[in-house]
Design a protein around this motif. Structure first.
Motif, PDB file in Angstrom:
ATOM      1  N   VAL A 127       0.846  -1.203   0.000  1.00  0.00           N
ATOM      2  CA  VAL A 127       0.000   0.000   0.000  1.00  0.00           C
ATOM      3  C   VAL A 127       0.878   1.249   0.000  1.00  0.00           C
ATOM      4  CG1 VAL A 127      -1.763   1.316   1.244  1.00  0.00           C
ATOM      5  CG2 VAL A 127      -1.835  -1.194   1.270  1.00  0.00           C
ATOM      6  N   GLU A 128       0.597   2.158  -0.924  1.00  0.00           N
ATOM      7  CA  GLU A 128       1.235   3.478  -0.920  1.00  0.00           C
ATOM      8  C   GLU A 128       0.149   4.531  -1.074  1.00  0.00           C
ATOM      9  OE1 GLU A 128       4.058   4.748  -0.313  1.00  0.00           O
ATOM     10  OE2 GLU A 128       5.199   2.888  -0.063  1.00  0.00           O
ATOM     11  N   PRO A 129       0.142   5.563  -0.224  1.00  0.00           N
ATOM     12  CA  PRO A 129      -0.854   6.632  -0.354  1.00  0.00           C
ATOM     13  C   PRO A 129      -0.688   7.345  -1.685  1.00  0.00           C
ATOM     14  CG  PRO A 129       0.342   6.780   1.741  1.00  0.00           C
ATOM     15  CD  PRO A 129       1.077   5.806   0.892  1.00  0.00           C
ATOM     16  N   PRO A 130      -1.699   8.103  -2.100  1.00  0.00           N
ATOM     17  CA  PRO A 130      -1.568   8.923  -3.308  1.00  0.00           C
ATOM     18  C   PRO A 130      -0.344   9.828  -3.227  1.00  0.00           C
ATOM     19  CG  PRO A 130      -3.840   8.894  -2.563  1.00  0.00           C
ATOM     20  CD  PRO A 130      -3.032   8.231  -1.490  1.00  0.00           C
ATOM     21  N   SER A 131       0.219  10.149  -4.366  1.00  0.00           N
ATOM     22  CA  SER A 131       1.419  10.991  -4.404  1.00  0.00           C
ATOM     23  C   SER A 131       1.218  12.296  -3.649  1.00  0.00           C
ATOM     24  CB  SER A 131       1.797  11.281  -5.861  1.00  0.00           C
ATOM     25  OG  SER A 131       2.858  12.209  -5.938  1.00  0.00           O
ATOM     26  N   ILE A 132       0.056  12.936  -3.802  1.00  0.00           N
ATOM     27  CA  ILE A 132      -0.194  14.219  -3.153  1.00  0.00           C
ATOM     28  C   ILE A 132      -0.212  14.069  -1.637  1.00  0.00           C
ATOM     29  CG2 ILE A 132      -2.706  13.941  -3.341  1.00  0.00           C
ATOM     30  CD1 ILE A 132      -0.673  17.227  -3.476  1.00  0.00           C
ATOM     31  N   VAL A 133      -0.681  12.929  -1.146  1.00  0.00           N
ATOM     32  CA  VAL A 133      -0.714  12.696   0.300  1.00  0.00           C
ATOM     33  C   VAL A 133       0.709  12.572   0.835  1.00  0.00           C
ATOM     34  CG1 VAL A 133      -1.419  11.078   2.112  1.00  0.00           C
ATOM     35  CG2 VAL A 133      -2.986  11.619   0.236  1.00  0.00           C
ATOM     36  N   ARG A 134       1.559  11.860   0.122  1.00  0.00           N
ATOM     37  CA  ARG A 134       2.954  11.711   0.554  1.00  0.00           C
ATOM     38  C   ARG A 134       3.673  13.052   0.564  1.00  0.00           C
ATOM     39  NH1 ARG A 134       2.566   7.292  -3.139  1.00  0.00           N
ATOM     40  NH2 ARG A 134       4.056   8.244  -4.590  1.00  0.00           N
TER      41      ARG A 134
END
Length: 302
Positions: free
Chosen positions: A228-235
């Motif tokens: 699982v990886e959060p959306p790019s904007i969240v990171r």
């Protein structure tokens, strides 16, 4: 040195880390798993009869249900008391209500549109709102994150999630069956501690006696995290990722909190009370399967 007192049918000594229940007849103590009683079920029992006493005194006696609108459903004088959150009456009334259209308070975006430029309010798309009056006209660029954002297609988000089919059994496999979790007893709005395996067992049970909601499973330190990886904007917006000190000059490194990846698992009629997330933080949700309904209230100074 005193010997450990032997309890239960299994012949093992007491263990404070495991739920135990006392027989109301013989007064002996038993591990809940050994007598088929989970901790969340114990609150429904008025008198517990262990397997040794049951043949002579009958089965355990459950508390009488005297109402459907209070956390304590055996409350004798509940008729004139208000409906409490999470109870069956509350859930039925909430689901039966009509609300204004959400289109007025949410922003719909494509995955590729949810970027730093949008959040900063300088989106090249010129998302502006204008107003006229008195012969004059003004135009302001909206700050990107003033409303809840709904992205219906994850394309362009750079979001990584497990491939389907992916079930609750897979969550148990990657996180571990003995991982301890805090679970909400929805009808009582109280917390119950249990092992993840116990909750999955409950989730898959065809005859549930209560509604349990798992919202506290943070899995950053488990094997599931790699899937699982959060959306790019969240990171990019996460202050823990961008600003957490790694080498303070005069103090040892601060322990970095694991608060970025949560797995939520709920059954029908699961309900989390109205709240502001801890620290006033913003959160992102991706529904892997099933349905989740959000009731949104605009914050006020009060």
């Amino acid at each position: 040195m005193a010997l450990d007192v032997i309890y239960c049918l299994c012949g093992q000594s007491s263990d404070l880390s495991r739920f135990m229940i006392q027989c109301d007849i013989c007064k002996d103590w038993f591990h809940g798993r050994c007598v088929g009683v989970r901790e969340y079920q114990a609150v429904d029992i008025d008198r517990f009869h262990c397997p040794r006493c049951e043949p002579y005194h009958g089965p355990s006696v459950l508390k009488a249900r005297l109402n459907w609108h209070r956390h304590d459903y055996s409350e004798a004088d509940a008729a004139n008391k208000a409906v409490q959150t999470g109870t069956q009456v509350f859930i039925k009334e909430l689901r039966g209500r009509h609300f204004h259209s959400a289109e007025k308070i949410i922003t719909r975006l494509q995955g590729s549109e949810l970027n730093l430029s949008y959040i900063a309010g300088d989106d090249a798309g010129g998302r502006e709102k204008g107003g006229g009056g008195g012969g004059g006209e003004e135009s302001t660029t909206t700050t990107g994150f003033t409303q809840p954002i709904l992205v219906e297609d994850k394309t362009g988000l750079d979001l990584v999630i497990p491939d389907l089919p992916f079930s609750v059994m897979d969550v148990e496999t990657y996180v571990g069956p003995d991982h301890e979790v805090d679970v909400i007893d929805v009808q009582r709005q109280t917390d119950v501690k249990m092992r993840l395996h116990e909750f999955i067992e409950y989730f898959l049970s065809p005859a549930r006696t209560t509604v349990l909601n798992l919202i506290s499973l943070e899995f950053s330190g488990t094997s599931l995290s790699q899937m699982v990886e959060p959306p790019s904007i969240v990171r990019k917006l996460c202050w823990v990722n961008s600003s957490w000190p790694t080498d303070p000059p005069t103090a040892p490194p601060l322990s970095r909190p694991n608060v970025s990846k949560y797995c939520l698992i709920g059954v029908e009629n699961s309900y989390t009370d109205f709240h502001i997330d801890f620290g006033g933080t913003s959160v992102w949700y991706h529904v892997l399967w099933g349905e989740k309904v959000f009731y949104l209230i605009k914050p006020t100074p009060a």
